[in-house]
Design a protein around this motif. Structure first.
Motif, PDB file in Angstrom:
ATOM      1  N   ILE A 189       0.843  -1.195   0.000  1.00 45.49           N
ATOM      2  CA  ILE A 189       0.000   0.000   0.000  1.00 45.49           C
ATOM      3  C   ILE A 189       0.881   1.248   0.000  1.00 45.49           C
ATOM      4  CG2 ILE A 189      -1.756   1.268   1.285  1.00 45.49           C
ATOM      5  CD1 ILE A 189      -2.573  -1.455   2.547  1.00 45.49           C
ATOM      6  N   THR A 190       0.671   2.101  -0.989  1.00 46.13           N
ATOM      7  CA  THR A 190       1.369   3.388  -1.017  1.00 46.13           C
ATOM      8  C   THR A 190       0.438   4.478  -0.495  1.00 46.13           C
ATOM      9  OG1 THR A 190       0.636   4.131  -3.195  1.00 46.13           O
ATOM     10  CG2 THR A 190       2.519   2.608  -3.140  1.00 46.13           C
ATOM     11  N   GLU A 191       1.010   5.649  -0.201  1.00 45.03           N
ATOM     12  CA  GLU A 191       0.190   6.775   0.261  1.00 45.03           C
ATOM     13  C   GLU A 191      -0.750   7.282  -0.823  1.00 45.03           C
ATOM     14  OE1 GLU A 191       3.805   6.872   2.956  1.00 45.03           O
ATOM     15  OE2 GLU A 191       3.423   6.463   0.849  1.00 45.03           O
ATOM     16  N   ASN A 192      -0.514   6.869  -2.068  1.00 44.54           N
ATOM     17  CA  ASN A 192      -1.417   7.258  -3.163  1.00 44.54           C
ATOM     18  C   ASN A 192      -2.661   6.396  -3.228  1.00 44.54           C
ATOM     19  OD1 ASN A 192       0.302   9.297  -4.062  1.00 44.54           O
ATOM     20  ND2 ASN A 192       1.498   7.876  -5.312  1.00 44.54           N
ATOM     21  N   ALA A 193      -2.690   5.310  -2.467  1.00 45.01           N
ATOM     22  CA  ALA A 193      -3.877   4.438  -2.462  1.00 45.01           C
ATOM     23  C   ALA A 193      -5.074   5.231  -1.941  1.00 45.01           C
ATOM     24  CB  ALA A 193      -3.634   3.221  -1.580  1.00 45.01           C
ATOM     25  N   PRO A 194      -6.232   5.068  -2.583  1.00 47.06           N
ATOM     26  CA  PRO A 194      -7.402   5.814  -2.111  1.00 47.06           C
ATOM     27  C   PRO A 194      -7.846   5.345  -0.731  1.00 47.06           C
ATOM     28  CG  PRO A 194      -8.048   4.186  -3.762  1.00 47.06           C
ATOM     29  CD  PRO A 194      -6.555   4.173  -3.721  1.00 47.06           C
TER      30      PRO A 194
END
Length: 338
Positions: free
Chosen positions: A137-142
């Motif tokens: 999970i990246t910080e760009n994941a909604p």
């Protein structure tokens, strides 16, 4: 010397962070209502660091008490841990979770604004992502609709902070934790659940110690290699150090915008059965466990991409899963002897 307010500072993550703050040269004042912690932790922190932090018993839901505290204490920043934190319990007690986790945050922010305190580190959670579309999970994941009231309080909390930063020119970093485990190397502080543990590792160690008869594994029909849920387990000392890194970023004005958020984990996903096997190997103890039905609010798999925290905060998890589990077991053994 900068003075930092730590709310919930006698709790599991809070106490370890207080130790790291003191080791880094900060003066610390702790607020805790002792609803899920014990006053003895204050002495343990003092034994580790040689410095007794200032402490005030205070319930952040009491607006007048929060106002009185800030009128008497000048602080340079706030690390906000104080919150109810169990996914399963939040499903059973949603109103208590919203009142405690949201109301207390609002009162805290109001007083920070009133006293021109600009720097906040917020204890957030990977639950804000729900079941992510892709891993890690990246910080760009909604952020998806939360699976539990607890997760929702973290999403709402972040929104409140983001809007406050925009409106009042405040600076904040939300640290989205994955799963903190373990205990301090001194074995003087560790996870201290009141009553039946809500988290996996204390239940593992209490089962190994004979306090709990059996460990329940919630579901073995998940879409994972062994059918059990996967999480990213991070040593609590590594997590505590991430708070120092975030705080220094704000105090040194290195943040690129008013509100930032970072994943804090190891980047490694470990299943429940893998935890059990690793613990048995580390401790030499055999665990009595049973597969039961899934628990409401739980997701299948979550582990972090930590590259943003590595690059921007200059922070990286250093301790292994084995180190974390062994420290948790040593902590449990010490508790049993007391």
């Amino acid at each position: 010397m900068k003075k930092i307010l730590v709310t919930g500072g006698l709790g599991f993550i809070g106490s370890h962070t207080v130790v790291e703050l003191q080791k880094s040269g900060f003066d610390v004042v702790i607020i805790d209502d002792l609803s899920n912690s014990k006053i003895e932790v204050l002495d343990s922190i003092t034994e580790i660091t040689g410095i007794k932090p200032e402490f005030q018993k205070l319930d952040l839901r009491e607006k007048t008490e929060v106002q009185n505290f800030f009128s008497k204490h000048k602080v340079d920043g706030v690390i906000h841990f104080a919150a109810f934190k169990a996914v399963g319990e939040s499903v059973q007690k949603p109103l208590e979770y919203y009142e405690n986790n949201i109301g207390s945050l609002v009162y805290l922010l109001q007083e920070m604004r009133n006293h021109n305190i600009d720097n906040l580190i917020f204890s957030s959670s990977c639950t804000v992502y729900g079941q992510a579309n892709s891993l890690p999970i990246t910080e760009n994941a909604p952020t998806k609709p939360a699976e539990s009231p607890y997760g929702n309080t973290k999403q709402i909390g972040e929104e409140i902070i983001k809007e406050s930063c925009k409106a009042y020119n405040m600076n904040a970093i939300a640290l989205r934790y994955f799963n903190p485990i373990g205990a301090h190397d001194s074995i003087k502080i560790g996870e201290l659940p009141i009553g039946v543990p809500q988290n996996l590792i204390p239940y593992v160690t209490q089962t190994a110690a004979g306090i709990r008869e059996e460990l329940s594994v919630f579901g073995d029909d998940y879409d994972t290699p062994d059918g059990t849920a996967i999480r990213d387990y991070i040593h609590v000392v590594d997590l505590a150090k991430a708070h120092i890194a975030g705080l220094n970023r704000l105090l040194q004005n290195k943040n690129s915008k008013g509100f930032e958020y970072y994943n804090v984990g190891t980047g490694i996903g470990t299943s429940v059965l893998e935890i059990i096997k690793t613990f048995e190997k580390c401790s030499g103890e055999k665990l009595n466990y049973k597969i039961v039905g899934r628990r409401e609010g739980d997701i299948t798999s979550a582990y972090a991409s930590t590259s943003n925290a590595n690059d921007e905060l200059n922070w990286k998890a250093e301790k292994s899963l084995e180190e974390a589990l062994l420290s948790a077991w040593k902590w449990q053994q010490k508790r049993k002897q007391e």
